[in-house]
Design a protein around this motif. Structure first.
Motif, mmCIF file in Angstrom:
data_model
loop_
_atom_site.group_PDB
_atom_site.id
_atom_site.type_symbol
_atom_site.label_atom_id
_atom_site.label_comp_id
_atom_site.label_asym_id
_atom_site.label_seq_id
_atom_site.Cartn_x
_atom_site.Cartn_y
_atom_site.Cartn_z
ATOM 1 N N THR A 1 65.959 82.906 66.727
ATOM 2 C CA THR A 1 67.070 82.875 67.149
ATOM 3 C C THR A 1 67.552 82.018 66.851
ATOM 4 O OG1 THR A 1 66.626 85.274 68.558
ATOM 5 C CG2 THR A 1 69.462 84.551 67.931
ATOM 6 N N LEU A 2 67.724 80.942 68.147
ATOM 7 C CA LEU A 2 68.099 79.554 67.390
ATOM 8 C C LEU A 2 67.746 79.120 66.412
ATOM 9 C CD1 LEU A 2 66.761 78.387 70.652
ATOM 10 C CD2 LEU A 2 69.234 78.402 70.527
ATOM 11 N N GLU A 3 67.490 78.737 65.813
ATOM 12 C CA GLU A 3 66.580 78.263 64.404
ATOM 13 C C GLU A 3 67.602 79.159 63.503
ATOM 14 O OE1 GLU A 3 63.264 79.597 61.954
ATOM 15 O OE2 GLU A 3 63.186 76.927 61.978
ATOM 16 N N ALA A 4 67.614 80.330 63.390
ATOM 17 C CA ALA A 4 68.672 81.684 62.407
ATOM 18 C C ALA A 4 70.193 80.888 62.508
ATOM 19 C CB ALA A 4 68.481 82.703 62.730
ATOM 20 N N ASN A 5 70.330 80.132 63.562
ATOM 21 C CA ASN A 5 72.107 79.719 63.860
ATOM 22 C C ASN A 5 71.995 78.170 63.446
ATOM 23 O OD1 ASN A 5 73.512 82.454 64.703
ATOM 24 N ND2 ASN A 5 71.636 82.489 65.636
ATOM 25 N N GLY A 6 71.280 77.173 63.820
ATOM 26 C CA GLY A 6 71.247 75.823 64.397
ATOM 27 C C GLY A 6 71.799 75.822 64.666
ATOM 28 N N LEU A 7 70.965 76.226 65.781
ATOM 29 C CA LEU A 7 71.123 75.724 67.116
ATOM 30 C C LEU A 7 69.678 75.448 67.893
ATOM 31 C CD1 LEU A 7 73.238 78.975 68.749
ATOM 32 C CD2 LEU A 7 74.010 76.450 68.337
ATOM 33 N N SER A 8 69.865 74.634 69.777
ATOM 34 C CA SER A 8 67.986 74.376 69.995
ATOM 35 C C SER A 8 67.962 74.589 70.633
ATOM 36 C CB SER A 8 68.314 73.255 69.164
ATOM 37 O OG SER A 8 69.191 71.753 69.740
ATOM 38 N N GLU A 9 67.598 74.513 71.774
ATOM 39 C CA GLU A 9 66.727 74.742 72.718
ATOM 40 C C GLU A 9 68.045 73.425 73.633
ATOM 41 O OE1 GLU A 9 62.903 73.767 73.986
ATOM 42 O OE2 GLU A 9 62.456 74.872 72.472
ATOM 43 N N GLN A 10 68.428 72.325 73.149
ATOM 44 C CA GLN A 10 69.129 71.512 73.538
ATOM 45 C C GLN A 10 70.375 71.867 73.947
ATOM 46 O OE1 GLN A 10 66.654 70.207 71.680
ATOM 47 N NE2 GLN A 10 64.836 70.300 73.950
ATOM 48 N N ASP A 11 70.956 72.230 72.873
ATOM 49 C CA ASP A 11 72.555 72.988 72.287
ATOM 50 C C ASP A 11 72.110 74.381 71.648
ATOM 51 O OD1 ASP A 11 74.890 73.181 71.250
ATOM 52 O OD2 ASP A 11 74.457 72.649 69.352
ATOM 53 N N SER A 12 72.750 75.085 73.208
ATOM 54 C CA SER A 12 72.328 76.787 73.037
ATOM 55 C C SER A 12 73.084 77.527 73.363
ATOM 56 C CB SER A 12 71.127 76.975 73.884
ATOM 57 O OG SER A 12 70.932 76.525 74.866
ATOM 58 N N THR A 13 74.336 76.451 73.331
ATOM 59 C CA THR A 13 75.723 77.290 74.623
ATOM 60 C C THR A 13 76.416 78.312 72.894
ATOM 61 O OG1 THR A 13 75.827 75.834 75.787
ATOM 62 C CG2 THR A 13 77.469 77.003 75.074
ATOM 63 N N ILE A 14 76.555 79.686 73.299
ATOM 64 C CA ILE A 14 77.701 79.949 72.659
ATOM 65 C C ILE A 14 78.491 80.826 73.677
ATOM 66 C CG2 ILE A 14 74.870 80.938 71.586
ATOM 67 C CD1 ILE A 14 74.756 83.163 72.976
ATOM 68 N N TYR A 15 79.478 81.120 73.040
ATOM 69 C CA TYR A 15 80.391 81.806 73.234
ATOM 70 C C TYR A 15 81.119 82.914 72.166
ATOM 71 C CZ TYR A 15 81.175 76.830 73.588
ATOM 72 O OH TYR A 15 81.095 74.692 73.465
#
Length: 637
Positions: A208-222
């Motif tokens: 899911t992180l990869e599908a949204n261009g996120l990472s373990e270090q940058d996983s904040t969502i709003y």
């Protein structure tokens, strides 16, 4: 030369990895004037293997859109497919805020994927309201404006039909190779994390992180955003979303290439189940404490809902529990029986009817205003129970009967301010200059109490002439706290549920959902403008576009001939009986209140100080019946 094949292979590999993801939109969706190309604010990139695919959305049912047919119509979905996906009959009515799965066909339109829905613009709708309130962030105001060839300052005509591009996407080749068959656009609720959302659908968090261009270090969502969830199979309503987490999210798993992916998925499923069980136990404890331990006093917020209306003995028992609970919490409130209110209003006779669902009653020889309400009244009761101020209407009692609430307020004998300042129906009521300034000062003082002396700060959100009531001395009381909202310690909050009265709502609230005390300051400025002119805001500025409202002050605020223009500006019923320089000073105060930039507006405390000095000078002017000798106020904001 042998290096080129390896370079080509490397570029193809990198391209495949890049195309495995979409860039998460972050907070950019709330700024309608910004189109950040580094995010997916305009839509998900058309980078999939197919230009058209089956996709899925989530939608939380709300009033007006809580049936299979209404949700399908709003989102342009097939109702039979929607009912089948959610395992419900075609005529189902969903519970409010229930998560509904919506199947759509997703297609490339230019550079972006989207599923188009048609929407008829209602009165007061703006791009932000439509995208984030009606469509719950399944679109963005930027994408909606671009789709319809509009800009951020464009006015949406009521009754016109616009196209709303819904956020969806198709899997890339790289995702398909990894077993992803569908992408679901999930509406992020407040307090949710990537790990919990992934576990809800049995998906590895890393995917899911990869599908949204996120990472373990940058996983904040709003919240206000969508999160793409990669699925191997169509989603199912057999799983229920866990409640939002209040603590920090569990550590995300390692990258999706790890051999432990499946085991980590089960870990998050277990965490979600345990969290849900804990929440259920906690809720059960609270219910037990509130309804079965009635003899114990406490001051927790009241949680009241009257959505369900059970019959017979069950209703009587629930009514008793509700009322006993309130009696133990809100000791200053009297709990009335329905028979007492029937007697007070002559069985709610038309002769006692005031307006809407409000009746005048006589209780112990004194008049009272009795308002019938349904739904959740907890916020209004909780707020009115903890505030005590002369300029705020007082709640004296409550009644619960047949699934409805009846709130008993102090009675303001002279009714709403709107009956005194509008003269559309030939009403002969009249307020002189000093009375108008006193009413303005009363309202400002009441709002200042809400903003500065309640903890956390409270914003009324519906300041308007019909919500200002006048007592026997024509002193003002602010009423109707149904929309009031507590903010954080800094006085700020955000909402996607835009409600209020057209013409009074501040631009930052309409466009971005921002709530702060400056929202009330804006509405207060509009209210004072009505008090000065005797005209409704809709008449003052036809169309009610807030950011242009101050244009009507231009002639009066012109330094050279401002006084000459006052006669065309001020309420004709005053017949020139007002101090001209003070009138211009108050007009300048109004202009500062309705400036588009919230930071440029004065605080209610500053307004109270200004109007206090204005009131003192007005009284002196009234006593002498002359404008000579009073000080000139030149303070600017």
């Amino acid at each position: 030369m042998d290096f080129l094949p390896f370079l080509s292979l490397f570029l193809i590999s990198c391209s495949s990895l890049i195309h495995a993801q979409q860039q998460y939109a972050k907070k950019t969706t709330t700024d309608c004037g910004t189109a950040d190309n580094s995010t997916s604010v305009l839509g998900y990139s058309c980078n999939g293997l197919n230009r058209t695919c089956q996709s899925y959305l989530t939608f939380r049912s709300l009033p007006g859109y809580n049936t299979v047919s209404s949700i399908s119509h709003l989102l342009g979905a097939d109702p039979s497919q929607l009912s089948k996906l959610n395992s419900v009959p075609d005529n189902t009515t969903f519970e409010l805020d229930q998560l509904v799965l919506v199947p759509v066909t997703c297609s490339c339109s230019g550079d972006y994927y989207q599923s188009n829905a048609s929407y008829v613009v209602a009165n007061g709708d703006g791009a932000f309201v439509i995208a984030n309130n009606t469509f719950q962030a399944l679109s963005t105001c930027q994408a909606l404006l671009a789709q319809n060839g509009l800009n951020v300052s464009s006015i949406l005509d009521a009754g016109s039909t616009i196209t709303v591009p819904l956020r969806c996407a198709c899997p890339t080749k790289n995702q398909i190779d990894m077993g992803v068959s569908y992408l679901l656009s999930y509406l992020v609720a407040q307090g949710e994390f990537v790990s919990a959302i992934s576990a809800m659908f049995g998906v590895d968090t890393g995917r899911t992180l990869e599908a949204n261009g996120l990472s373990e270090q940058d996983s904040t969502i709003y919240f206000f955003t969508t999160l793409l969830v990669p699925l191997q199979n169509p989603p199912s309503q057999t799983i229920a979303p866990p409640p939002p987490l209040a603590s920090s999210p569990p550590p995300p798993p390692s990258t999706p290439s790890s051999n432990n992916n499946s085991s980590k998925t089960w870990v998050y499923v277990v965490v979600g189940v345990l969290g849900g069980a804990a929440a259920i136990l906690a809720t059960g404890g609270i219910v037990f404490f509130m309804f079965f331990r009635k003899n114990k006093r406490k001051t927790d917020p009241i949680i009241i809902s009257a959505r369900e209306k059970p019959n017979g003995k069950k209703l009587e028992e629930e009514s008793k529990y509700f009322l006993d609970s309130i009696s133990s919490i809100a000791q200053s409130l009297k709990v009335y029986t329905f028979e007492e209110l029937q007697s007070a209003t002559d069985n709610f006779s038309p002769s006692c009817w005031i307006k809407g669902s409000v009746y005048r009653g006589t209780i112990n020889g004194d008049f009272a205003a009795i308002k019938k309400m349904d739904g959740d009244v907890s916020k209004e009761i909780s707020l009115l129970n903890k505030i005590n101020h002369f300029n705020l209407i007082r709640l004296s009692g409550v009644c619960f009967h047949d699934g409805n609430w009846y709130l008993v307020y102090e009675y303001a004998v002279n009714g709403p301010l709107s009956d005194w300042i509008y003269h559309n129906n030939g009403d002969q009521r009249f307020l002189n200059w000093t009375q108008r300034i006193q009413i303005a000062l009363d309202v400002a003082t009441g709002l200042n109490y809400l903003h500065s002396y309640t903890s956390p700060p409270c914003v009324h959100k519906d300041v308007q002439s019909s919500n200002v009531l006048l007592d026997s001395d024509l002193r003002a009381r602010i009423a109707n706290f149904g929309l009031a909202r507590s903010t954080d310690v800094e006085g700020l909050a955000l909402t996607r549920h835009i409600v209020g009265t057209k013409g009074y709502m501040a631009p930052e609230y309409l466009e971005n959902g921002f709530i702060s005390p400056k929202l009330d300051v804006y509405a207060f400025g509009v209210l004072i403008l009505e008090i000065l002119t005797g005209k409704e805001v809709a008449v003052l500025y036809e169309g009610g576009v807030n950011e242009h409202l101050s244009e009507i002050l231009t002639a009066v605020l012109h330094e050279e001939d401002g006084k000459e223009n006052l006669s065309d500006f001020m309420d004709p019923s005053l017949q020139g009986n007002y101090p001209a320089e003070l009138a211009i000073f108050v007009a300048r105060l109004v202009d500062s209140c309705i400036t588009k930039d919230p930071s440029g507006r004065p605080s209610m405390d500053e307004i109270v100080q200004c109007l206090s000095r204005t009131m003192t000078t007005s009284l002196n002017w009234e006593l002498s019946n002359s404008i000579s000798g009073y000080p000139s106020f030149t303070q600017s904001f």
